[in-house]
Design a protein around this motif. Structure first.
Motif, PDB file in Angstrom:
ATOM      1  N   ILE A 165      35.541  26.080  41.279  1.00 26.29           N
ATOM      2  CA  ILE A 165      35.393  25.085  40.205  1.00 26.29           C
ATOM      3  C   ILE A 165      36.041  25.628  38.933  1.00 26.29           C
ATOM      4  O   ILE A 165      36.674  24.894  38.178  1.00 26.29           O
ATOM      5  N   LEU A 166      35.889  26.923  38.717  1.00 25.96           N
ATOM      6  CA  LEU A 166      36.603  27.579  37.608  1.00 25.96           C
ATOM      7  C   LEU A 166      37.729  28.431  38.198  1.00 25.96           C
ATOM      8  O   LEU A 166      37.593  28.994  39.287  1.00 25.96           O
ATOM      9  N   ALA A 167      38.816  28.509  37.444  1.00 25.91           N
ATOM     10  CA  ALA A 167      39.925  29.382  37.871  1.00 25.91           C
ATOM     11  C   ALA A 167      39.978  30.565  36.912  1.00 25.91           C
ATOM     12  O   ALA A 167      39.847  30.379  35.695  1.00 25.91           O
ATOM     13  N   PRO A 168      40.116  31.787  37.415  1.00 33.48           N
ATOM     14  CA  PRO A 168      40.132  32.946  36.516  1.00 33.48           C
ATOM     15  C   PRO A 168      41.440  33.025  35.724  1.00 33.48           C
ATOM     16  O   PRO A 168      42.474  32.543  36.192  1.00 33.48           O
ATOM     17  N   GLN A 169      41.356  33.607  34.530  1.00 32.63           N
ATOM     18  CA  GLN A 169      42.576  33.796  33.740  1.00 32.63           C
ATOM     19  C   GLN A 169      43.390  34.980  34.274  1.00 32.63           C
ATOM     20  O   GLN A 169      44.593  35.025  34.128  1.00 32.63           O
ATOM     21  N   GLN A 170      42.676  35.934  34.875  1.00 34.16           N
ATOM     22  CA  GLN A 170      43.346  37.122  35.444  1.00 34.16           C
ATOM     23  C   GLN A 170      42.666  37.499  36.753  1.00 34.16           C
ATOM     24  O   GLN A 170      41.514  37.144  36.991  1.00 34.16           O
ATOM     25  N   GLY A 171      43.370  38.288  37.540  1.00 31.22           N
ATOM     26  CA  GLY A 171      42.783  38.835  38.761  1.00 31.22           C
ATOM     27  C   GLY A 171      42.875  37.896  39.941  1.00 31.22           C
ATOM     28  O   GLY A 171      43.385  36.775  39.817  1.00 31.22           O
ATOM     29  N   SER A 172      42.365  38.360  41.075  1.00 31.73           N
ATOM     30  CA  SER A 172      42.437  37.515  42.268  1.00 31.73           C
ATOM     31  C   SER A 172      41.061  37.393  42.922  1.00 31.73           C
ATOM     32  O   SER A 172      40.239  38.310  42.861  1.00 31.73           O
ATOM     33  N   ILE A 173      40.848  36.238  43.520  1.00 28.73           N
ATOM     34  CA  ILE A 173      39.611  35.981  44.268  1.00 28.73           C
ATOM     35  C   ILE A 173      40.039  35.575  45.669  1.00 28.73           C
ATOM     36  O   ILE A 173      40.645  34.504  45.846  1.00 28.73           O
ATOM     37  N   LYS A 174      39.776  36.422  46.635  1.00 29.07           N
ATOM     38  CA  LYS A 174      40.145  36.093  48.012  1.00 29.07           C
ATOM     39  C   LYS A 174      38.883  35.735  48.790  1.00 29.07           C
ATOM     40  O   LYS A 174      37.893  36.475  48.761  1.00 29.07           O
ATOM     41  N   LEU A 175      38.952  34.605  49.453  1.00 32.22           N
ATOM     42  CA  LEU A 175      37.853  34.191  50.324  1.00 32.22           C
ATOM     43  C   LEU A 175      38.411  34.104  51.740  1.00 32.22           C
ATOM     44  O   LEU A 175      39.372  33.359  51.978  1.00 32.22           O
ATOM     45  N   PHE A 176      37.878  34.915  52.618  1.00 30.67           N
ATOM     46  CA  PHE A 176      38.341  34.963  54.010  1.00 30.67           C
ATOM     47  C   PHE A 176      39.858  35.152  54.076  1.00 30.67           C
ATOM     48  O   PHE A 176      40.563  34.482  54.819  1.00 30.67           O
ATOM     49  N   GLY A 177      40.342  36.018  53.194  1.00 32.58           N
ATOM     50  CA  GLY A 177      41.757  36.379  53.179  1.00 32.58           C
ATOM     51  C   GLY A 177      42.644  35.454  52.374  1.00 32.58           C
ATOM     52  O   GLY A 177      43.829  35.721  52.188  1.00 32.58           O
TER      53      GLY A 177
END
Lengths: 411, 245
Positions: free
Chosen positions: B71-83
């Protein structure tokens, strides 16, 4: 699925939605009625006479002459001499001439004095002649032929006797009781003012206005010659050649022995539409303004619920609904209200026209069909839906903002 | 395996990772109109694990769930869900990913109030574009697993008790067989016995479906239900306030 959700959402706010719906029904009904009456009135007026080249009457307004001679609306201002009718009939350019004498009525229906030529030459619609449903045209001095609506409304049958009243009001204190008329024929329906008319012979009109003693003699002795009238209201002319129309019109207008005015029905009709156009436009503008006000009400209603719907929007978001889908849902709700209001309005107008049919015809000479479906209605519906879509964008955009700010932590 | 700032461990389990956060920064305007930032260090969760995250209000628990759900997108970095790096996805792709792979239950107002229980669940199926056949089958399984009477399906959710609403929310969260379940303070409106029943039911469901679950709450008494629990402050740097432009 979306329609079902939008519907459930509206049902959950049924009170405010119902009031908004009613306001839309009123405005859309006004618009449909104005449009339908405009089209139908034109059609109704246009089919009332066919093949008539000139209408001749006492000088007054052209519209007035047209309205009372053909549509039985309004009152004649003056009469013309009967000799003028014989002069016109004798004119070599004239193929047929129908005299018309107005001024009396029977229980709200206009009585028209004429002769047998009326039943032969008068045409309506697309050159359709008058025809009798039952009986025959008048033969005896106090015979009458009635229109189909008169027969239906008053339950008259051939052989019934009717009393004519002086004047054209629905209630009269001067009834010509001394000389009742016998219904000898009933005309087939035409969908024109003919259906609302009681037809009698010209001499009979003259006779019932004689002093009582003279009238009694005529009633007692039907063999006696009825008096020829001195004056009549107007004359309807059919010419042998259309090319003679303007020449004859000029001759009639310059006739020295009587004050006459000849008009071309088509020109007078055009004047009538020109006059009506202003009223039509005014009604249309009022209708559209009422619609606009109702649509603003709809937008306000949807907008007012946006705050309380923030939680609902958050639920949609966590389930994966895109902002576009949530905005579509809000717009869909507005469209559902508008579509239902449009359908309900169509039903209301159709029902009203069915119920008021006789009254409109009797009071205003309007013969309106209760079938409101037409290409113009399609255009009107598109305008309504387009306007709904535009106004729904306001709450739609608000929903979009809420979507962008909606998060799981929404309380 | 729950890991924190341990690159070696993360690499060895990379293919088994359900969640992988890497230097995620989320900035937002706070109530004083200043910009506040939350910084999440490296953090990962294995597939099938149920993790309890606790912390005080404002510590970033809900923000983390909003980031994980896309729902929110980060300004930096990565969020991996199940690759899959969801921080690289477009907004609509993230919405789609959420609908298909993530189930969410939060404190209250979990359900659309004017819809029936069945319609609420059908909505989740519709948005995930799952088949109706799957809906019928899953619905039958879940109603029996959650001990919800079938007669309740056609009841508007507004007529249900809080406990029933929470069970319906669980049912809806599981209907699309999500790989990841995000739970935000679901027990705050429940009394102790209802809370215990709810937790037992939820964890049983997760274990039965091998669903990865992130459970956040400020109530750290709930940690007794979990074998893996950690304060959010262990990988979230808290608030860093800056002057707003």
């Amino acid at each position: 699925m979306l329609v079902s959700i939008a519907w459930q959402s509206l049902v959950s706010r049924r009170k405010t939605v119902f009031l908004t719906f009613l306001s839309l029904v009123v405005s859309i009904s006004v618009l449909i009625s104005v449009e339908h009456i405009r089209l139908q009135a034109k059609e109704s007026f246009n089919r009332t006479i066919s093949g008539v080249d000139l209408i001749v009457g006492a000088p007054s307004g052209e519209l007035n002459l047209l309205l009372y001679s053909v549509f039985r609306m309004g009152n004649p201002t003056n009469n013309i001499k009967y000799d003028s009718f014989t002069m016109l009939k004798a004119n070599p350019s004239v193929a047929w001439a129908i005299p018309i004498s107005l001024g009396d009525s029977h229980r709200g229906f206009r009585v028209m004095g004429t002769n047998s030529d009326y039943f032969t030459h008068f045409k309506y619609g697309n050159d359709k002649p008058l025809s009798l449903a039952t009986g025959k045209t008048f033969d005896g001095p106090f015979d009458t032929v009635i229109g189909s609506d008169v027969a239906i409304s008053l339950g008259y049958q051939q052989g019934d006797q009717i009393v004519i009243a002086h004047g054209i009001g629905s209630t009269s204190f001067v009834n010509h009781k001394q000389a009742p008329f016998t219904v000898t024929g009933i005309l087939a329906p035409t969908g024109t003012p003919v259906d609302k008319t009681v037809h009698v012979s010209l001499p009979a009109i003259e006779a019932i206005h004689l002093p009582p003693s003279q009238l009694q003699k005529l009633v007692d002795n039907p063999q006696l010659q009825l008096p020829q009238p001195n004056s009549i209201t107007s004359v309807i002319l059919g010419l042998s050649s259309k090319f003679a129309t303007f020449t004859l019109q000029r001759q009639i207008n310059n006739y020295q022995d009587d004050r006459l005015m000849a008009l071309l029905p088509g020109v007078a009709m055009a004047q009538l539409w020109q006059l009506m156009a202003n009223v039509e436009n005014l009604l249309k503008i009022i209708g559209y303004l009422v619609l606009l006000a109702s649509l603003f009400g709809l937008a306000t209603m949807l907008l007012a619920t946006m705050n309380e719907r923030q939680r609902e929007i958050a639920v949609f978001r966590i389930l994966g609904a895109s902002p576009k889908l949530i905005v579509s849902l809000v717009i869909l709700e507005a469209l559902i209200i508008s579509i239902l209001a449009l359908l309900f309005s169509l039903a209301v107008v159709t029902l009203s026209l069915t119920v008021l049919d006789s009254w409109l015809a009797a009071e205003y000479g309007l013969f309106l069909s209760n079938n409101v479906l037409s290409p113009d209605l399609f255009i009107l519906s598109s305008i309504i839906m387009g306007a709904t879509l535009l106004t729904a964008l306001v709450p739609g955009l608000e929903a979009y903002k809420k979507v962008l700010h909606s998060q799981l932590s929404c309380r | 395996m729950l890991t924190k700032n341990n690159p070696h461990l993360m690499n060895s389990h990379r293919e088994n990772l359900a969640i992988e956060l890497c230097d995620v920064v989320h900035t937002y305007p706070n109530s004083n109109n200043n910009l506040a930032s939350l910084h999440f260090d490296k953090w990962s969760v294995d597939v099938g694990q149920q993790v309890f995250l606790y912390g005080d209000s404002g510590s970033g628990k809900s923000t983390l769930l909003n980031l994980l759900s896309g729902i929110l997108a980060p300004q930096q970095g990565s969020i991996k869900l199940f690759g899959k790096d969801i921080s690289q996805l477009s907004n609509s792709a993230r919405d789609r990913f959420r609908a298909e792979n993530i189930g969410v239950v939060f404190q209250q107002f979990n359900l659309v109030p004017y819809l029936t229980v069945a319609k609420n669940i059908e909505l989740a199926v519709y948005l995930a574009k799952s088949s109706r056949q799957q809906l019928t089958q899953s619905l039958s399984e879940l109603t029996s697993a959650l001990k919800l009477p079938k007669s309740l399906l056609n009841t508007p959710v507004a007529n249900l008790s809080v406990g029933q609403q929470q069970r319906v929310a669980i049912m809806r969260a599981f209907i699309n067989s999500p790989q990841l379940l995000l739970i935000d303070e679901p027990t705050s409106a429940l009394d102790n016995s209802a809370k215990d029943a709810f937790m037992t039911l939820l964890l049983d469901m997760c274990r039965a479906h091998n669903t990865t679950m992130i459970f956040v709450s400020h109530d750290n008494t709930l940690e007794r239900f979990f074998s893996l629990h950690t304060p959010i402050s262990s990988f979230c740097n808290g608030l860093t306030k800056q002057e707003s432009n």
